[in-house]
Design an enzyme around this catalytic site. Structure first.
Site, PDB file in Angstrom:
ATOM      1  N   SER A 226      13.894  80.352  55.553  1.00  0.00           N
ATOM      2  CA  SER A 226      13.135  79.257  56.148  1.00  0.00           C
ATOM      3  C   SER A 226      13.533  78.871  57.559  1.00  0.00           C
ATOM      4  CB  SER A 226      13.200  78.030  55.242  1.00  0.00           C
ATOM      5  OG  SER A 226      12.499  78.251  54.048  1.00  0.00           O
TER       6      SER A 226
ATOM      7  N   LYS B  96      14.684  68.990  60.931  1.00  0.00           N
ATOM      8  CA  LYS B  96      13.767  69.209  59.820  1.00  0.00           C
ATOM      9  C   LYS B  96      13.744  68.002  58.886  1.00  0.00           C
ATOM     10  CE  LYS B  96      12.884  72.768  56.260  1.00  0.00           C
ATOM     11  NZ  LYS B  96      13.474  73.973  55.617  1.00  0.00           N
TER      12      LYS B  96
ATOM     13  N   SER C  76      10.216  77.509  55.731  1.00  0.00           N
ATOM     14  CA  SER C  76       9.742  76.154  55.595  1.00  0.00           C
ATOM     15  C   SER C  76      10.091  75.260  56.798  1.00  0.00           C
ATOM     16  CB  SER C  76      10.333  75.535  54.326  1.00  0.00           C
ATOM     17  OG  SER C  76      11.765  75.490  54.381  1.00  0.00           O
TER      18      SER C  76
END
Length: 487
Positions: free
Chosen positions: A178, A79, A154
């Site tokens: 997330s 990420k 996210s």
């Protein structure tokens, strides 16, 4: 947009092929870089690829077999919230698009030491402040099961990349859900550990007390393999001192070992029906899964959490401390210390669908100045005791419920702000605000007949809530859930 050519769905698939001489690490990495080239133009899940990936793969191929690490040759995406020395890290923000960290985050270093190849960085909303993919840097990411829908956030690109076949596994970050929400929407296994079990060194903050990175994979076993390589104390993050009070183990692979004991026989699972929602497709999938768990020997006990809506609302501290936590992170970075989240919001340097940013910038400069801060902490402690008491009263091994009350939303509905962070019915906040570990496991698919009756089937996730530092037990139950779907 799911690749029909995914020869290496799991870590074992990759490593068996390499060990048997059927392929090399370099050839595997080339395959996945090619998959990114072919799939990402349509999915928009990757912010940058690793230009040194093939060199790193070649080095791994030249290693003596006795020196291979536990993740030898595994292509992983990370990420964009997590710093990498050889790839730009922008935290989902166009204000940081050229930022090059001075060193790798601790968990990135650990992944490399274990033999993984970081092949790219994955998309996310600005500062991880959303359940969805909307980002000033990358705009929107598509869900591989239906490109008109969002993959969840996210850790948006991490979910889309693994589900589509652009990586064998990914690292996401979870503050309020997330990792688990995109895992549910993309049909993956996603693990939120007890905060502090994995170092957050080199990971941007949203709510320091809740933030944690974790794996997103195609199997429970793979999640365990990755956890074995990244869990542990790190002097750069004193939250990881929690590992000193974790149960002592006599093996180097406790999380993997837990996944090799998938029996549900005699396991007592608390079913939290109050958060099932009303989506008929999801309810049908969950009911079928519960039936399968019972047939596998689990004992299901209906439980409730008194005043749950109150605790979910009042123990939320985004408006209390996210502003100061983000700004403290920015001030600690040489190339970013001139930035403040409130200035970015004022100047419109964020995606306009991110309603949470509009909320958090109104928070105090320092979270301790929130007049309700002490009461929020007290209520969080009460919340923890109430849920732990339910575990104790019913002698539960875990609680279970749908990860989310809805399927992956339409991207247009997000852009129109029909769904926002403030009104989306995700169940992931329960574990986050308890500071408990939890994971999402895929349990089936259903059509969204309430939105698009003729559309494709979409994944449904089951969330498994454990007690603090109880990740091994949680993984064993998840392996049992996974096995029950195959039987």
């Amino acid at each position: 947009m799911i690749s029909a050519d995914q020869p290496y769905r799991t870590i074992a698939d990759v490593q068996t092929a390499i060990q048997d001489g059927k392929t090399t690490v370099k050839a595997v990495v080339e395959q996945y870089l090619k998959a990114i080239d072919e799939l990402d133009p349509d999915l928009n899940a990757i912010t940058v690829t690793n230009q040194k990936a093939l060199d790193e793969a070649q080095r791994l191929d030249e290693l003596d077999p006795a020196k291979r690490g536990p993740l030898h040759g595994v292509p992983i995406v990370v990420k964009d919230q997590i710093e990498t020395v050889d790839m730009a890290t922008a935290f989902g923000s166009k204000a940081c698009k050229d930022y090059m960290p001075e060193r790798d985050a601790t968990l990135v270093r650990k992944l490399k030491e274990a033999g993984a190849v970081i092949i790219g960085k994955s998309t996310m909303p600005d500062w991880a402040a959303s359940w969805f993919s909307t980002s000033s840097l990358s705009e929107t990411t598509k869900n591989p099961y239906d490109v008109s829908r969002d993959p969840g956030g996210s850790s948006s690109g991490s979910g889309a990349a693994v589900a589509s076949g652009m990586a064998v596994a990914a690292i996401g970050g979870d503050t309020g859900g997330s990792i688990r929400l995109p895992s549910s929407f993309c049909g993956l296994v996603g693990v939120r550990v007890t905060p502090g079990r994995i170092s957050r060194d080199g990971m941007s903050a949203l709510v320091v007390t809740q933030d944690t990175p974790g794996p997103m994979t195609n199997s429970v076993e793979d999640a365990g393999r990755i956890l074995d390589s990244i869990v542990g104390f790190d002097a750069e993050d004193n939250y990881t001192s929690i590992n000193a009070i974790a149960p002592k183990v006599s093996t180097n692979t406790p999380f993997y070992d837990a996944t090799q004991q998938p029996s549900l026989n005699g396991k007592r699972l608390g079913v939290l029906r109050d958060v099932f929602g009303t989506h008929q497709g999801i309810l049908s999938v969950v009911d079928a899964a519960l039936d399968g768990l019972q047939k596998a020997g689990a004992e299901l006990i209906d439980v409730d959490i008194p005043d749950l809506d109150h605790y979910k609302t009042f123990t939320s501290v985004y408006a209390t401390r996210s502003k100061s936590d983000i700004n403290n992170f920015l001030s600690s970075r040489k190339g970013l210390s001139h930035l403040k989240i409130e200035d970015l919001q004022r100047d419109g340097v964020y995606h306009k669908a991110l309603d949470l940013i509009d909320v958090l910038v109104k928070g105090p400069k320092e979270f301790i100045r929130d007049s309700h801060f002490a009461l929020r902490l007290s209520e969080q402690s009460s919340f923890q005791r109430i849920v732990a008491s339910a575990f104790a009263k019913h002698e539960l091994d875990a609680m279970i419920y749908p990860t989310c009350q809805l399927l992956a939303p339409k991207t247009q509905d997000l852009l129109d702000m029909r769904w926002t962070c403030l009104n989306y019915p995700t169940n992931t906040v329960i574990a986050s605000q308890l500071l408990f570990p939890a994971m999402s496991v895929p349990i089936g698919k259903t059509k969204d007949t309430e939105e698009t009756p003729d559309g494709p089937e979409l994944p449904v996730g089951l969330e498994i809530l454990g007690l603090p530092l109880g990740e091994e037990k949680m993984l064993a139950i998840a392996a049992g859930v996974e096995a029950s779907r195959r039987s």
